[in-house]
Structures are given as C-alpha cells and as structure tokens.
Design a protein around this motif. Structure first.
Motif, PDB file in Angstrom:
ATOM      1  N   ILE A 106     -16.420  34.221  40.337  1.00  0.00           N
ATOM      2  CA  ILE A 106     -15.710  34.055  41.599  1.00  0.00           C
ATOM      3  C   ILE A 106     -15.251  35.434  42.052  1.00  0.00           C
ATOM      4  CG2 ILE A 106     -13.747  32.978  42.761  1.00  0.00           C
ATOM      5  CD1 ILE A 106     -13.936  30.721  40.689  1.00  0.00           C
ATOM      6  N   VAL A 151     -15.998  34.784  47.889  1.00  0.00           N
ATOM      7  CA  VAL A 151     -14.910  34.289  48.727  1.00  0.00           C
ATOM      8  C   VAL A 151     -14.372  35.440  49.580  1.00  0.00           C
ATOM      9  CG1 VAL A 151     -12.702  33.093  48.776  1.00  0.00           C
ATOM     10  CG2 VAL A 151     -14.336  32.626  46.928  1.00  0.00           C
ATOM     11  N   LEU A 187     -13.403  25.771  49.668  1.00  0.00           N
ATOM     12  CA  LEU A 187     -13.249  26.327  48.325  1.00  0.00           C
ATOM     13  C   LEU A 187     -13.420  25.293  47.220  1.00  0.00           C
ATOM     14  CD1 LEU A 187     -10.220  28.769  48.695  1.00  0.00           C
ATOM     15  CD2 LEU A 187     -12.484  29.357  47.826  1.00  0.00           C
ATOM     16  N   LEU A 238      -6.969  30.650  46.922  1.00  0.00           N
ATOM     17  CA  LEU A 238      -8.109  30.732  46.026  1.00  0.00           C
ATOM     18  C   LEU A 238      -7.702  30.396  44.593  1.00  0.00           C
ATOM     19  CD1 LEU A 238     -10.970  31.519  45.148  1.00  0.00           C
ATOM     20  CD2 LEU A 238     -10.268  33.928  45.243  1.00  0.00           C
ATOM     21  N   ASN A 245     -13.337  37.798  44.511  1.00  0.00           N
ATOM     22  CA  ASN A 245     -12.295  37.964  45.524  1.00  0.00           C
ATOM     23  C   ASN A 245     -12.731  39.129  46.416  1.00  0.00           C
ATOM     24  OD1 ASN A 245      -9.899  38.267  46.959  1.00  0.00           O
ATOM     25  ND2 ASN A 245      -8.860  39.339  45.287  1.00  0.00           N
ATOM     26  N   THR A 272      -9.263  33.692  53.784  1.00  0.00           N
ATOM     27  CA  THR A 272      -8.570  32.884  52.786  1.00  0.00           C
ATOM     28  C   THR A 272      -7.540  33.721  52.029  1.00  0.00           C
ATOM     29  OG1 THR A 272     -10.506  31.466  52.495  1.00  0.00           O
ATOM     30  CG2 THR A 272      -8.919  31.502  50.698  1.00  0.00           C
ATOM     31  N   ARG A 331     -21.381  31.320  49.517  1.00  0.00           N
ATOM     32  CA  ARG A 331     -20.459  32.122  50.329  1.00  0.00           C
ATOM     33  C   ARG A 331     -19.379  31.200  50.889  1.00  0.00           C
ATOM     34  NH1 ARG A 331     -19.610  37.722  51.853  1.00  0.00           N
ATOM     35  NH2 ARG A 331     -19.084  37.841  54.063  1.00  0.00           N
ATOM     36  N   VAL A 332     -18.111  31.594  50.741  1.00  0.00           N
ATOM     37  CA  VAL A 332     -17.000  30.783  51.229  1.00  0.00           C
ATOM     38  C   VAL A 332     -16.191  31.602  52.226  1.00  0.00           C
ATOM     39  CG1 VAL A 332     -14.935  29.484  50.620  1.00  0.00           C
ATOM     40  CG2 VAL A 332     -16.890  29.496  49.058  1.00  0.00           C
ATOM     41  N   GLU A 333     -16.142  31.150  53.452  1.00  0.00           N
ATOM     42  CA  GLU A 333     -15.374  31.820  54.498  1.00  0.00           C
ATOM     43  C   GLU A 333     -14.252  30.952  55.040  1.00  0.00           C
ATOM     44  OE1 GLU A 333     -18.309  32.968  57.360  1.00  0.00           O
ATOM     45  OE2 GLU A 333     -19.037  34.647  56.146  1.00  0.00           O
ATOM     46  N   PRO A 390     -11.134  28.248  53.859  1.00  0.00           N
ATOM     47  CA  PRO A 390     -10.393  27.764  52.686  1.00  0.00           C
ATOM     48  C   PRO A 390     -10.686  26.310  52.355  1.00  0.00           C
ATOM     49  CG  PRO A 390      -8.908  28.158  54.549  1.00  0.00           C
ATOM     50  CD  PRO A 390     -10.226  28.766  54.907  1.00  0.00           C
ATOM     51  N   THR A 426     -11.798  37.328  51.531  1.00  0.00           N
ATOM     52  CA  THR A 426     -10.332  37.381  51.568  1.00  0.00           C
ATOM     53  C   THR A 426      -9.884  38.624  52.337  1.00  0.00           C
ATOM     54  OG1 THR A 426     -10.247  38.552  49.458  1.00  0.00           O
ATOM     55  CG2 THR A 426     -10.102  36.145  49.393  1.00  0.00           C
TER      56      THR A 426
END
Length: 559
Positions: free
Chosen positions: A467, A541, A523, A374, A469, A369, A516-518, A520, A543
């Motif tokens: 959050i 996230v 999000l 983000l 990064n 992402t 866990r965000v992999e 986009p 990145t």
C-alpha cells in the motif's frame, strides 16, 4: 570414517539442518552451494540488488525468528554491508556470506577487490574470513551462535574465492554438526535471579503511577500472555514501535506507541509516571523520546536477556537479567493485586481524547484521501493473522499511531531507520510466512528504492500487498526544508517533491496486480480485494503531501 564433503555440500546441508528455508542473494556467489541447496528443497531468491537481498533476509528473520541468509560476491560486499545496518539496529539474526580474492591476488590491485573487514565491523557482532574449507565447521557454527545471542545481531563470513568457489570446492573432513538451538530466536531462555525479581517487585509496588514499555525483546520472547497479566495488575502498557503487535491495541490498559514516533499524549503519560518498567527495550532515543520522556526522578526497572543492556542509558536502574517472558511470570506473582484501575483509566482517557480529536480525519471523504482515512481502512481490512510491515519515517508514525492491532494473531515490523526497507523486507517476511497475509505500508519515496523487486515477487508468486501512500514527496522532510528556507524565496520543492507516478501501472508492467485509488470511498474494496487476490499487488493511494503525521510531545528542557 566420516565421508569427505566439499565445502559447498557441507554449507548447504548445515543451512538445511539449521532450519533455513530460503536464502537471498545477488549473482554471482556460492554457485556450487546454491546447486546443493536446490537439491535440499531450499528456495534461492535472486534479488535485484545486494541491499534488497539483505533487507529480504532481515524481513525473513524478524518474521520467523529464524536466521536470515543473504549473500553477494566480492564486488557486491560493500553494498551488502550497507543493507545490514537496519538488521543491526533492529537486533535481527542475519548472516551474510561474501567472497574475496585468494591470498596470492590480494594487495595487487585485483579486479573489483577491496578489503572487507572494515565494511562489516560496524554492522555485525561477528565477522570472520575463511581461507580454507576446513575452517568452515567451526566458524559457521560460531556465526549462528553470534547471530542468535542474547542481543541478536548480524554475523558475516567472507569465503576465499571471488564467488567463494575456493572454499566451496575444498574438502571438509568432518561430518555436518549443527546446534539447532541456534537456528532461531531465542536460542536460550534464562530464568532470572529470584532476589532481583523480589527487589523489583517491591519497588514497583511502591509506585503510584507505574508504566510498562515493551520492546522487541518481549516480542522475541513471545511474552504476550505475561504482558497481559502484568496489565491486569493495574499497570498500563506502552510500546516502542519495535514492540507493537504484542498487545491488543483495543484494551483499556494499552497506552500505545511512545518515544519519538508517538502521538502527543503518550510521552506525557511517560513523563507523569513515577516508575517505568522497560521490558526487552533497548531504551534508545527512539523508545524514550531522546531519553527525555521519563521524568528525571522516576524509578527505572529494566528487564533484558542481555546484562550489557541493563542500565545502558539510565543510571541507577533496578535490573533483572533473563528471558522477558520468564521474568514477567515470576514478577507478576509477586506484585500486589489491589492497585485498582484509577491510573489505567486516567491514561486511557488521555488516549481516548486524542483519538476523538483525529476521528474526523479518519472518516473524512476529502480528496486527496487523508492518511488517517487510509490507516482506518487498513485497520478494518487487515486479516486477523496478518503481518503489517512499515517503512521508516512517516510510515512508522502513521501505522504506529493510527492502526490498531489485535495482539493475538496480527504482527508488526518496522524499519529501524533505512528508507526503502519496507518492500523487500515484506518479500522476505512473505517467504517466511507463506500461509499468512503480509501487507507493506510505505510512501512513494521509500517505494522508489526497490520497486524492481516487484519482478521478484511476481517470479515467486509471493502475494505481498504493498500500500503506497503516494503524496509525490518526501513528506516528513517538508517542514524541515521550509524551516531552513525561512523568509528566503526559492524552490523548496526541489528538495522534497517528485513528479506524479501511477504505481498501479508500474506494477502491471511488472506482471503484478495494480490498483489506483483516488477516492476515499474506494479504499475498503481495494484493500480487501488486493489482500484476498493471493498475488503480488500494489495499491497506489493518492494522498496530500501537506498534512503532517502526529508529533511526539517532549518535556521542556528544564524538565
């Protein structure tokens, strides 16, 4: 005859009467006082490090305007002092309490004892040793006065006794007396000299391309309406990052962040201005692009509550000493109303052009992402009354340039330079603002510093949303390291990169919510649900470490 109180009871009652609702500490310190604080309903937040406690007190103070209290025993005094650097640089009203060995034990190699005055000299505006409980009333009141002065900064009291117990158990023969005015900022709101206002108004009216730059002093003064009225006269408004949140980022008159942590167009506008009006700004290197962004021939008008700050960094300024909000009320009434919008429209066009340039990355579906995406999703999900807390470095640049705030409910805090400050400061801010969402933006490098405070957030059920990064690196440092290596071969990543870590799983191990965000596309739901969950949450996230945050523009040396 007044009741004779112990030092502990006097101190606790005084803190209560000053309006303190939370204190932040590392055991073992002022145990008798902490007992009395419980009786008075004041929350006692045990941190996992002295620095963490200091950052929590700082976040509490900046979010509420009240005085933040942190404490540590004698052996922790050095660590606590290190944590006050950010509060000092950010002009935050924090008071630190420490203990020290009694006089018979000094200069005798006593266990864990070193001299404290030198430790606090550079990070406080007032530091005093209390050798007897009878000194407490005078010096405690002075500490609050100093912390909430025209330029707020930390104060320090060093109590006799390794944990302050000698002072706590000693008698105080006078009743508790506090000046509640000094329990929060601003303690005083001074009106300006009318002649100074008139002189500045006449100068501003002669300018063709004036720009206003707001700093933390305008925020402390609550001068949002007054700054908006100034913009309505045709003067575009920019901000140093410590002034972000006071104005609506969506207004045409808002220029955005300027200085070292700004988008390229911003300092160009400052350089083109023929007059710059600094409002509650410290005119530091960070606020002024290393003092190079203003054109050497530009006129400078400076508004500040502290006369010592006026003209500190630029010669020949036209100064107005007074509360920034009160000054602006008088100033706007005197300014011409026929300036027109040509200059604002020109500055807005430059900002709009830059936003259009970065828009593709703000809506990108790329993996990993993009940080621009983000930031866009945070902006969309951020509640109307949220406080956004940013760590230092890239976290400040990304949030300062890519997240628009509404200027009428959303607020912003950022580290004054200490990596890792963001998360514990957000915990302190959440203590101060129990009814508002607090969202912390930090990198993995900053989160590592104090991730143990996840346990603190869970223990007190503080619903901070963090959050991360997560680019597995100290991203801001990568270009500098590579520049040093140049054509040399070697392992540059040894200086900047970490092994991959799933911080969502780390959060779960602490009993917090972890997401866990992999992708986009995930999000928006992750951020919205995390904030709405009303529990401590880490949104991790993934990145890319390679893309760079915006670089500020600086004029060539000849200019």
């Amino acid at each position: 005859m007044a009741e004779c109180l112990t030092g502990a009871r006097y101190l606790a009652q005084s803190l209560h009467d000053y309006g303190v609702t939370d204190v932040f500490f590392m055991e073992a310190i002022l145990r008798h006082t902490l007992l009395e604080l419980e009786k008075l309903g004041i929350r006692r937040v045990l941190a996992h490090s002295e620095k963490g406690a200091a950052y929590m007190a700082d976040g509490y103070a900046r979010a509420s305007g009240k005085v933040g209290i942190c404490m540590a025993q004698s052996v922790g005094a050095a660590n606590l002092a290190a944590g006050l650097q950010d509060a000092y640089l950010a002009r935050s009203p924090v008071i630190a309490f420490t203990g020290h060995k009694a006089i018979p034990e000094l200069q005798r190699n006593a266990y864990q004892e070193i001299a404290h005055p030198a430790l606090y000299q550079s990070v406080t505006r007032f530091s005093a040793s209390i050798e007897d409980a009878s000194q407490l009333p005078i010096l405690l009141r002075q500490a609050f006065r100093e912390a909430t002065g025209p330029t707020p900064r930390p104060a320090h009291l060093d109590f006799v006794g390794h944990t302050g117990e000698v002072m706590e158990l000693g008698p105080v023969d006078e009743p508790v007396a506090v000046d509640t005015r000094h329990g929060r900022l601003p303690a005083y709101r001074n009106r300006p000299d009318p002649d100074d206002v008139l002189r500045a108004a006449r100068l501003i009216d002669t300018a063709r391309q004036p720009v206003a730059v707001i700093g933390s002093g305008a925020v402390v003064a609550g001068a949002a309406d007054e700054v908006r009225a100034l913009a309505d006269t045709g003067i575009p408004v920019a901000y140093a990052l410590d002034g972000k949140g006071l104005v609506d980022d969506n207004r045409e008159s808002t220029l955005g962040a300027v200085g070292n942590y700004s988008a390229p167009y911003a300092n160009k506008v400052i350089h083109d201005a023929d007059l710059i009006l600094y409002i509650g700004s410290d005119t530091s290197d960070m606020a002024t692009g290393n003092w190079r962004a203003p054109h050497p021939e530009a006129a400078i008008v400076q508004i500040d509550a502290d006369p010592a700050e006026i003209g500190r960094n630029f010669p020949g300024v036209t100064g107005i000493c007074g509360d920034p909000g009160l000054v602006l009320r008088d100033l706007v009434e005197l300014l011409r109303s026929d300036r027109g919008k040509d200059w604002i429209e020109r500055t807005h066009a430059l900002r709009r052009q830059w936003l259009e340039e970065v828009e593709p990355r703000s809506v990108s579906e790329a993996r990993p992402t993009t940080v621009e995406r983000l930031c866009r999703e945070i902006e969309r999900a951020l509640p109307e009354d949220a406080l956004l807390v940013a760590d230092t470095g890239y976290s400040g640049i990304w949030t300062g340039t890519h997240i628009k705030l509404n200027g009428c409910g959303q607020d912003y805090l950022r580290a004054a330079g200490s990596l890792g400050w963001g998360f514990p400061a957000a915990i302190g801010a959440q203590c101060a603002l129990p009814g508002r969402p607090v969202v912390c933006f930090c990198g993995d490098g900053g989160f590592y510093y104090h991730l143990s405070e996840l346990e603190t957030a869970r223990r007190w059920n503080l619903p901070v949303t963090v959050i991360v990064n997560n680019n597995t690196s100290l991203g801001q440092d990568i270009p500098g390291v590579r520049e040093v290596y140049g054509a040399e071969t070697g392992r540059t990543e040894d200086l900047t990169h970490f092994e991959p870590v799933d911080f969502a799983e780390v959060a779960k191990a602490f009993g917090c919510q972890g997401i866990r965000v992999e992708e986009p596309g995930s999000l928006a739901d992750a951020i919205t649900n995390g904030i709405a969950s009303n529990q401590p949450t880490v949104i991790d996230v993934v990145t890319d470490p390679e893309p760079r945050a915006p670089d500020a523009w600086f004029p060539p040396p000849s200019q």
